[in-house]
Design a protein around this motif. Structure first.
Motif, PDB file in Angstrom:
ATOM      1  N   TRP A  13       9.782  50.565   9.990  1.00 12.33           N
ATOM      2  CA  TRP A  13       8.830  51.100   9.022  1.00 12.33           C
ATOM      3  C   TRP A  13       9.540  51.330   7.699  1.00 12.33           C
ATOM      4  N   SER A  14       8.808  51.145   6.603  1.00 12.23           N
ATOM      5  CA  SER A  14       9.396  51.414   5.291  1.00 12.23           C
ATOM      6  C   SER A  14       9.161  52.853   4.860  1.00 12.23           C
ATOM      7  N   GLU A  72       0.928  58.376   9.616  1.00 12.78           N
ATOM      8  CA  GLU A  72       0.546  57.286   8.721  1.00 12.78           C
ATOM      9  C   GLU A  72       1.818  56.587   8.268  1.00 12.78           C
ATOM     10  N   TYR A  73       1.869  55.280   8.416  1.00  7.36           N
ATOM     11  CA  TYR A  73       3.106  54.557   8.163  1.00  7.36           C
ATOM     12  C   TYR A  73       2.820  53.189   7.566  1.00  7.36           C
ATOM     13  N   THR A  74       3.855  52.623   6.978  1.00 15.77           N
ATOM     14  CA  THR A  74       3.784  51.264   6.458  1.00 15.77           C
ATOM     15  C   THR A  74       4.856  50.423   7.144  1.00 15.77           C
ATOM     16  N   ALA A 115       5.051  45.107   4.851  1.00 16.88           N
ATOM     17  CA  ALA A 115       3.596  45.133   4.765  1.00 16.88           C
ATOM     18  C   ALA A 115       3.149  45.863   3.505  1.00 16.88           C
ATOM     19  N   ASP A 116       1.936  45.571   3.081  1.00 15.61           N
ATOM     20  CA  ASP A 116       1.371  46.224   1.906  1.00 15.61           C
ATOM     21  C   ASP A 116       0.411  47.348   2.273  1.00 15.61           C
ATOM     22  N   LYS A 117      -0.153  47.276   3.477  1.00 16.27           N
ATOM     23  CA  LYS A 117      -1.159  48.248   3.872  1.00 16.27           C
ATOM     24  C   LYS A 117      -0.594  49.201   4.906  1.00 16.27           C
ATOM     25  N   ALA A 118      -1.029  50.462   4.813  1.00 13.01           N
ATOM     26  CA  ALA A 118      -0.600  51.476   5.767  1.00 13.01           C
ATOM     27  C   ALA A 118      -1.431  51.400   7.040  1.00 13.01           C
TER      28      ALA A 118
END
Length: 217
Positions: free
Chosen positions: A174-175, A190-192, A196-199
């Motif tokens: 995860w970023s 909640e993670y990205t 990826a661009d969307k959470a």
């Protein structure tokens, strides 16, 4: 609403899920958009929180003085030492456990300190603490592209201690991530995902077998 370490972004030094008297995301963007560094961002947020939390703390030059309960003062003094320098800023107040949250920086590293006002006990946390509705646990999400351990942790709150109890390291990278309490036994994360661009959102109850018991301190 995740912590990012890109200096150009206003969210470079914070996560936006504070507990008792949080600043809103627009407020933080406005305050820290032009901050010089992480320590400066913390000081700008502190200026607002000192007004919102009167009589809890005061700034005297490099020293942040926090009132203890029922009496006394805990002092945190900034140091600009090039090797061991550290800054402290008032971040929030956890009314449910009578604790003050401080935001601390050391070079490019960021951490949080929970100060119990009744005992003057201090506990270092890697990310912003989220107090559960029943006041028995604190959650942290130490996830970022660098300088993080990429771990979601649950800490047991006791009068004399704050002990890491459960840990979960996601299988995928995860970023960034933020953990909040849905109820006293469920975390909403909640993670990205990296790249990826969307959470995305995942929920974990404290009884979920994905958690591992933290090693004793």
């Amino acid at each position: 609403m995740f912590r990012s370490f890109a200096l150009a972004a206003a969210l470079s030094w914070i996560s936006l899920t504070a507990s008792a008297m949080p600043l809103t995301q627009p407020e933080i963007v406005n305050l820290c958009g032009n901050a010089e560094d992480a320590a400066h961002c913390g000081r700008l947020i502190e200026e607002v929180q000192l007004k919102r939390l009167p009589n809890l703390a005061r700034r005297d030059g490099d020293a942040l003085q926090v009132s203890l309960y029922p009496s006394g003062t805990a002092t945190f003094t900034d140091s600009d030492d090039p090797i061991n320098g550290r800054s402290y800023s008032l971040w929030d107040f956890l009314d449910g456990i009578n604790a003050v949250v401080l935001y601390s920086t050391a070079g490019e590293s960021i951490s949080f300190i929970v100060l119990r006002r009744t005992t003057n006990r201090r506990f270092d946390l890697p990310a912003e603490p989220q107090l559960s509705p029943d006041r028995l646990h604190i959650a942290t999400a130490d996830v970022c592209p660098s300088r993080c351990i990429n771990e979601i942790a649950v800490w047991r709150v006791a009068p004399e201690s704050l002990r890491k109890e459960l840990v979960w390291t996601p299988a995928e990278r995860w970023s960034d991530a933020a953990a909040t309490w849905k109820d006293a036994s469920t975390l909403t994360i909640e993670y990205t995902p990296a790249g990826a661009d969307k959470a995305a959102i995942v929920e974990r109850t404290l009884a979920d077998p994905v958690w591992k018991r933290a090693a004793p301190n």
